[in-house]
Motif scaffolding. Structure first.
Motif, PDB file in Angstrom:
ATOM      1  N   GLU A  26       0.849  -1.190   0.000  1.00  0.00           N
ATOM      2  CA  GLU A  26       0.000   0.000   0.000  1.00  0.00           C
ATOM      3  C   GLU A  26       0.880   1.233   0.000  1.00  0.00           C
ATOM      4  OE1 GLU A  26      -3.138   2.196   2.974  1.00  0.00           O
ATOM      5  OE2 GLU A  26      -3.282   0.030   2.705  1.00  0.00           O
ATOM      6  N   PRO A  27       0.930   1.983  -1.105  1.00  0.00           N
ATOM      7  CA  PRO A  27       1.781   3.171  -1.152  1.00  0.00           C
ATOM      8  C   PRO A  27       1.234   4.269  -0.255  1.00  0.00           C
ATOM      9  CG  PRO A  27       0.403   3.050  -3.113  1.00  0.00           C
ATOM     10  CD  PRO A  27       0.194   1.766  -2.350  1.00  0.00           C
ATOM     11  N   SER A  28       2.131   5.131   0.175  1.00  0.00           N
ATOM     12  CA  SER A  28       1.714   6.240   1.033  1.00  0.00           C
ATOM     13  C   SER A  28       1.111   7.374   0.218  1.00  0.00           C
ATOM     14  CB  SER A  28       2.911   6.755   1.835  1.00  0.00           C
ATOM     15  OG  SER A  28       3.960   7.160   0.958  1.00  0.00           O
ATOM     16  N   ASP A  29       1.429   7.411  -1.068  1.00  0.00           N
ATOM     17  CA  ASP A  29       0.929   8.468  -1.947  1.00  0.00           C
ATOM     18  C   ASP A  29      -0.046   7.869  -2.957  1.00  0.00           C
ATOM     19  OD1 ASP A  29       0.450  10.633  -3.531  1.00  0.00           O
ATOM     20  OD2 ASP A  29       2.516  10.883  -4.217  1.00  0.00           O
ATOM     21  N   TRP A  30      -1.315   8.291  -2.881  1.00  0.00           N
ATOM     22  CA  TRP A  30      -2.339   7.780  -3.794  1.00  0.00           C
ATOM     23  C   TRP A  30      -2.634   8.770  -4.922  1.00  0.00           C
ATOM     24  CZ3 TRP A  30      -6.732   5.723  -0.059  1.00  0.00           C
ATOM     25  CH2 TRP A  30      -6.188   4.766   0.804  1.00  0.00           C
ATOM     26  N   SER A  31      -1.790   9.744  -5.127  1.00  0.00           N
ATOM     27  CA  SER A  31      -2.101  10.825  -6.065  1.00  0.00           C
ATOM     28  C   SER A  31      -2.307  10.316  -7.489  1.00  0.00           C
ATOM     29  CB  SER A  31      -0.996  11.885  -6.048  1.00  0.00           C
ATOM     30  OG  SER A  31       0.268  11.314  -6.350  1.00  0.00           O
ATOM     31  N   ASN A  32      -1.530   9.309  -7.910  1.00  0.00           N
ATOM     32  CA  ASN A  32      -1.698   8.778  -9.269  1.00  0.00           C
ATOM     33  C   ASN A  32      -3.069   8.142  -9.450  1.00  0.00           C
ATOM     34  OD1 ASN A  32       0.876   9.552 -10.025  1.00  0.00           O
ATOM     35  ND2 ASN A  32       1.799   7.582  -9.542  1.00  0.00           N
ATOM     36  N   GLU A  33      -3.494   7.373  -8.448  1.00  0.00           N
ATOM     37  CA  GLU A  33      -4.795   6.701  -8.529  1.00  0.00           C
ATOM     38  C   GLU A  33      -5.941   7.726  -8.493  1.00  0.00           C
ATOM     39  OE1 GLU A  33      -2.356   5.867  -6.583  1.00  0.00           O
ATOM     40  OE2 GLU A  33      -1.784   3.828  -7.200  1.00  0.00           O
ATOM     41  N   LEU A  34      -5.823   8.718  -7.625  1.00  0.00           N
ATOM     42  CA  LEU A  34      -6.871   9.740  -7.512  1.00  0.00           C
ATOM     43  C   LEU A  34      -6.958  10.572  -8.790  1.00  0.00           C
ATOM     44  CD1 LEU A  34      -6.288  10.900  -3.825  1.00  0.00           C
ATOM     45  CD2 LEU A  34      -8.123   9.453  -4.690  1.00  0.00           C
ATOM     46  N   THR A  35      -5.805  10.848  -9.388  1.00  0.00           N
ATOM     47  CA  THR A  35      -5.803  11.570 -10.665  1.00  0.00           C
ATOM     48  C   THR A  35      -6.473  10.742 -11.752  1.00  0.00           C
ATOM     49  OG1 THR A  35      -3.769  12.758 -10.101  1.00  0.00           O
ATOM     50  CG2 THR A  35      -4.348  12.622 -12.439  1.00  0.00           C
ATOM     51  N   ALA A  36      -6.187   9.432 -11.754  1.00  0.00           N
ATOM     52  CA  ALA A  36      -6.808   8.536 -12.738  1.00  0.00           C
ATOM     53  C   ALA A  36      -8.322   8.483 -12.540  1.00  0.00           C
ATOM     54  CB  ALA A  36      -6.209   7.133 -12.626  1.00  0.00           C
ATOM     55  N   ILE A  37      -8.775   8.507 -11.285  1.00  0.00           N
ATOM     56  CA  ILE A  37     -10.216   8.514 -10.998  1.00  0.00           C
ATOM     57  C   ILE A  37     -10.845   9.795 -11.534  1.00  0.00           C
ATOM     58  CG2 ILE A  37     -11.911   8.717  -9.127  1.00  0.00           C
ATOM     59  CD1 ILE A  37     -10.189   6.737  -7.534  1.00  0.00           C
ATOM     60  N   ASP A  38     -10.191  10.918 -11.313  1.00  0.00           N
ATOM     61  CA  ASP A  38     -10.707  12.194 -11.826  1.00  0.00           C
ATOM     62  C   ASP A  38     -10.843  12.165 -13.347  1.00  0.00           C
ATOM     63  OD1 ASP A  38     -11.046  13.529  -9.420  1.00  0.00           O
ATOM     64  OD2 ASP A  38      -8.982  14.244  -9.365  1.00  0.00           O
ATOM     65  N   LEU A  39      -9.870  11.564 -14.016  1.00  0.00           N
ATOM     66  CA  LEU A  39      -9.914  11.473 -15.481  1.00  0.00           C
ATOM     67  C   LEU A  39     -11.071  10.594 -15.942  1.00  0.00           C
ATOM     68  CD1 LEU A  39      -6.106  11.108 -16.298  1.00  0.00           C
ATOM     69  CD2 LEU A  39      -7.555  13.108 -16.675  1.00  0.00           C
ATOM     70  N   GLU A  40     -11.337   9.513 -15.205  1.00  0.00           N
ATOM     71  CA  GLU A  40     -12.459   8.642 -15.556  1.00  0.00           C
ATOM     72  C   GLU A  40     -13.801   9.357 -15.350  1.00  0.00           C
ATOM     73  OE1 GLU A  40     -12.432   5.653 -17.004  1.00  0.00           O
ATOM     74  OE2 GLU A  40     -10.262   5.895 -17.126  1.00  0.00           O
ATOM     75  N   ILE A  41     -13.897  10.142 -14.282  1.00  0.00           N
ATOM     76  CA  ILE A  41     -15.126  10.907 -14.026  1.00  0.00           C
ATOM     77  C   ILE A  41     -15.364  11.905 -15.152  1.00  0.00           C
ATOM     78  CG2 ILE A  41     -16.243  12.553 -12.462  1.00  0.00           C
ATOM     79  CD1 ILE A  41     -16.125   9.724 -11.372  1.00  0.00           C
ATOM     80  N   LYS A  42     -14.281  12.544 -15.617  1.00  0.00           N
ATOM     81  CA  LYS A  42     -14.402  13.490 -16.736  1.00  0.00           C
ATOM     82  C   LYS A  42     -14.809  12.758 -18.008  1.00  0.00           C
ATOM     83  CE  LYS A  42     -11.130  16.950 -15.036  1.00  0.00           C
ATOM     84  NZ  LYS A  42      -9.844  17.659 -15.275  1.00  0.00           N
TER      85      LYS A  42
END
Length: 222
Positions: free
Chosen positions: A93-109
């Motif tokens: 479990e990485p301490s930084d989830w920024s890549n995953e959260l960014t990918a989620i934002d792109l999917e929502i868009k």
């Protein structure tokens, strides 16, 4: 010599780095190396590249140019897709989830969803009413995977049809109970802390209809 580095693989105890060497605009070659940290892997890759450039000497320390002759560009932390999948399936479990959260934002868009659309989907699929409440990394990965496999062509239509059906059903039950708008609004305020049904998501509307049915059944029995 200019050095360009790229992170190819990363886990909690191993990193793989690729380095490319350039002299002005001329490519001098590339090398891969692994190590317990990104820095160690990068240094090993640079040593290996210098060995190749300087003729493959077995003494890694004799053929190296001085540090002042090596210019490092910022490390590119771009993992290949197959490595991203591998990391996703691991228990790390990485301490930084920024890549995953960014990918989620792109999917929502991509899906062209509003905040309400996302909340409804998130509640139905994982039981969360806000993305910020997700504290489990595996749930983040699961949510991202669900979004990637969701087609927006029929999603919005199905959602609207279901919402309209629930509102119509609640209208019929309210009529059976002979409740006016004031009584209905008071019930909504008491049970869901909202004043109109438009403020309810699909899950809450289902609950609203079930509560009304329960009241109607008691009313019919009495």
């Amino acid at each position: 010599m200019r050095i360009e580095s790229k992170l190819c693989h990363l886990t909690d105890n191993k990193a793989v780095v690729q380095v490319n060497g350039w002299l002005n605009e001329k490519s001098l070659g590339s090398a891969l190396a692994e190590g317990p940290t990104v820095e160690v892997a990068e240094d090993k890759a640079i040593l290996r590249l210098n060995l190749r450039i300087n003729g493959g000497s077995n003494n890694e320390t004799t053929q190296l140019p001085g540090p002042e002759n090596i210019i490092k560009k910022p490390l590119k932390a771009e993992l290949p897709k197959n490595e991203i999948v591998a990391n996703s399936n691991s228990n790390i479990e990485p301490s930084d989830w920024s890549n995953e959260l960014t990918a989620i934002d792109l999917e929502i868009k991509r899906l062209k969803w509003s905040r309400e659309d996302e909340i409804n989907f998130l509640e139905k699929s994982l039981g969360y009413n806000n993305r910020n409440k997700i504290t489990n990394y595996n749930d983040i990965l699961k949510y991202l995977s669900l979004l990637k496999n969701t087609d927006n062509k029929n999603q919005s239509t199905k959602y609207n049809v279901n919402i309209n059906y629930l509102i119509t059903e609640s209208d019929n039950i309210l009529n059976d109970l002979s409740w006016n708008h004031v009584q209905g609004r008071e019930f909504l305020q008491k049970e869901f802390n909202v004043s109109t049904r438009k403020e309810l998501n699909e899950k809450q509307l289902i609950s609203f209809v079930e509560k009304l049915k329960s009241i109607r059944n008691k009313y019919l029995v009495d």
